[in-house]
Design a protein around this motif. Structure first.
Motif, PDB file in Angstrom:
ATOM      1  N   ARG A 258      68.098  39.838 -12.347  1.00 27.02           N
ATOM      2  CA  ARG A 258      67.032  39.932 -11.539  1.00 27.02           C
ATOM      3  C   ARG A 258      66.607  41.308 -11.413  1.00 27.02           C
ATOM      4  N   CYS A 259      67.542  42.200 -11.298  1.00 26.46           N
ATOM      5  CA  CYS A 259      67.263  43.533 -10.993  1.00 26.46           C
ATOM      6  C   CYS A 259      66.684  44.094 -12.189  1.00 26.46           C
ATOM      7  N   LEU A 260      66.965  43.700 -13.566  1.00 21.61           N
ATOM      8  CA  LEU A 260      66.180  44.252 -14.682  1.00 21.61           C
ATOM      9  C   LEU A 260      65.104  43.868 -15.026  1.00 21.61           C
ATOM     10  N   SER A 261      64.832  42.624 -14.688  1.00 21.60           N
ATOM     11  CA  SER A 261      63.523  42.015 -14.799  1.00 21.60           C
ATOM     12  C   SER A 261      62.559  42.339 -14.085  1.00 21.60           C
ATOM     13  N   ALA A 262      62.774  42.594 -12.618  1.00 23.13           N
ATOM     14  CA  ALA A 262      61.810  43.447 -11.817  1.00 23.13           C
ATOM     15  C   ALA A 262      61.588  44.592 -12.216  1.00 23.13           C
ATOM     16  N   SER A 263      62.628  45.309 -12.649  1.00 23.62           N
ATOM     17  CA  SER A 263      62.244  46.949 -13.107  1.00 23.62           C
ATOM     18  C   SER A 263      61.519  47.019 -14.244  1.00 23.62           C
ATOM     19  N   HIS A 264      61.594  45.840 -15.052  1.00 22.91           N
ATOM     20  CA  HIS A 264      60.556  46.045 -16.288  1.00 22.91           C
ATOM     21  C   HIS A 264      59.191  45.489 -15.984  1.00 22.91           C
ATOM     22  N   ARG A 265      59.127  44.735 -15.102  1.00 16.79           N
ATOM     23  CA  ARG A 265      57.680  44.319 -14.664  1.00 16.79           C
ATOM     24  C   ARG A 265      56.976  45.512 -13.830  1.00 16.79           C
ATOM     25  N   LEU A 266      57.814  46.258 -13.096  1.00 14.46           N
ATOM     26  CA  LEU A 266      57.335  47.239 -12.389  1.00 14.46           C
ATOM     27  C   LEU A 266      56.825  48.480 -13.278  1.00 14.46           C
ATOM     28  N   VAL A 267      57.606  48.730 -14.267  1.00 13.82           N
ATOM     29  CA  VAL A 267      57.410  50.003 -15.105  1.00 13.82           C
ATOM     30  C   VAL A 267      56.224  49.450 -16.234  1.00 13.82           C
ATOM     31  N   GLU A 268      56.331  48.275 -16.837  1.00 11.98           N
ATOM     32  CA  GLU A 268      55.151  47.928 -17.582  1.00 11.98           C
ATOM     33  C   GLU A 268      53.967  47.979 -16.922  1.00 11.98           C
ATOM     34  N   ASN A 269      53.769  47.693 -15.462  1.00 12.72           N
ATOM     35  CA  ASN A 269      52.508  48.015 -14.803  1.00 12.72           C
ATOM     36  C   ASN A 269      52.314  49.256 -14.817  1.00 12.72           C
ATOM     37  N   ILE A 270      53.237  50.234 -14.166  1.00 11.38           N
ATOM     38  CA  ILE A 270      52.893  51.567 -14.435  1.00 11.38           C
ATOM     39  C   ILE A 270      52.560  52.186 -15.677  1.00 11.38           C
ATOM     40  N   ASP A 271      53.233  51.836 -16.659  1.00 15.87           N
ATOM     41  CA  ASP A 271      53.008  52.533 -18.129  1.00 15.87           C
ATOM     42  C   ASP A 271      51.565  51.731 -18.624  1.00 15.87           C
ATOM     43  N   GLY A 272      51.223  50.583 -18.417  1.00 15.51           N
ATOM     44  CA  GLY A 272      50.160  50.127 -18.638  1.00 15.51           C
ATOM     45  C   GLY A 272      48.988  50.541 -18.403  1.00 15.51           C
ATOM     46  N   LEU A 273      49.081  51.191 -16.741  1.00 23.19           N
ATOM     47  CA  LEU A 273      47.707  51.931 -16.146  1.00 23.19           C
ATOM     48  C   LEU A 273      47.736  53.424 -16.695  1.00 23.19           C
ATOM     49  N   LEU A 274      48.883  53.905 -17.215  1.00 26.14           N
ATOM     50  CA  LEU A 274      48.796  55.340 -17.787  1.00 26.14           C
ATOM     51  C   LEU A 274      48.387  55.334 -19.274  1.00 26.14           C
ATOM     52  N   ALA A 275      48.561  54.216 -20.015  1.00 25.18           N
ATOM     53  CA  ALA A 275      47.988  54.188 -21.329  1.00 25.18           C
ATOM     54  C   ALA A 275      46.565  54.456 -21.619  1.00 25.18           C
TER      55      ALA A 275
END
Length: 275
Positions: A258-275
């Motif tokens: 659960r921790c890894l899944s939530a972390s992936h979702r968070l950083v994918e959102n952040i990195d997608g905004l920065l791309a």
């Protein structure tokens, strides 16, 4: 590409082999282990003095393609005895090149100058084993501001000391993203990721959040997007999310997932905004 490490408190199990298996099966890139007892009441790691188990763990790490990023944890007190640290450092070095983590005792029990002196001694000793030490400032403990923490790190700089920042304590210390962005990136080797409830006003709740009761990334009140944008994206994110409120109702492996899944979702959102 972001890399994720499973810190000990995310899936606390007694067996280091089980920790490695959980991290591998869930899909982490790295993990951390607790080898050095933080408190006198803590049970010693089964790895200490057991060369057979150490070798087995090293083989399993290699087979799983995992590396050990951090080893917990040295509590710097007024009376700070390094005489029992050699065995832990030898074990840590045999498992790779992890960073050792040091924290300070509670406020009022030890002075900043004493912490600097003892941390410098710890860093010097660790360097003899080819290891570096990171100081982690904890908001409710001594040296619990960014300025104080940087002063402690500077005391061990000649021995490769670094700084480890935890999202919860960044918030509790009142550090802004702009201030984070100005921190010397060469000091940062790992970053602790978690979410947490809003900052409490009482010490008891602050300690409980820190040690026992954090939230999955994106499910708490911490401004994680601002923090992560301000910090280097190429450092491992060590997911440290103790959730003792779950008791035995959720297995350590499921917590880690659960921790890894939530972390992936968070950083994918952040990195997608920065791309």
């Amino acid at each position: 590409m972001r890399r994720f490490s499973m810190s000990y408190l995310t899936a606390p199990v007694a067996s280091p082999l089980e920790s490695i298996r959980i991290a591998s099966e869930v899909g982490y890139d790295h993990l951390g282990l607790r080898l050095h007892p933080t408190a006198a009441a803590d049970a010693p790691s089964p790895l200490l003095g057991n060369r057979t188990l150490v070798a087995e763990c090293r083989r399993l790490l290699d087979d799983c393609g995992l590396t050990l990023t951090e080893v917990e944890s040295w509590m710097i007190r007024k009376e700070f005895d390094l005489s029992h640290s050699a065995a832990t450092m030898e074990t840590a070095a045999a498992l790779g090149s992890p960073r050792l983590i040091a924290v300070a005792d509670m406020r009022g029990t030890v002075e900043l100058a004493e912490i600097e002196d003892r941390f410098a001694g710890l860093a010097e000793m660790a360097s003899g084993f080819g290891l570096g030490v990171d100081f982690e400032p904890i908001a409710h403990r001594a040296a619990g501001t960014l300025g104080e923490a940087l002063s402690v790190v500077a005391a061990g700089a000649v021995h490769g000391a670094g700084l480890i920042l935890d999202m919860l304590h960044i918030d509790r210390m009142g550090i802004s993203p702009n201030t984070l962005a100005a921190v010397d990136r060469s000091l940062l080797h790992n970053i602790h990721l978690c979410d947490a409830p809003p900052a409490p006003v009482d010490l008891e709740t602050m300690v409980r959040h820190s040690a026992f009761d954090r939230d999955l990334p994106g499910e708490g009140a911490l401004p994680l997007k601002g923090y992560l944008r301000a910090l280097p994206a190429d450092r491992p994110l060590s997911i440290e999310i103790p959730m003792m409120r779950l008791g035995d109702s959720v297995s350590p492996g499921e917590r880690a997932r659960r921790c890894l899944s939530a972390s992936h979702r968070l950083v994918e959102n952040i990195d997608g905004l920065l791309a």
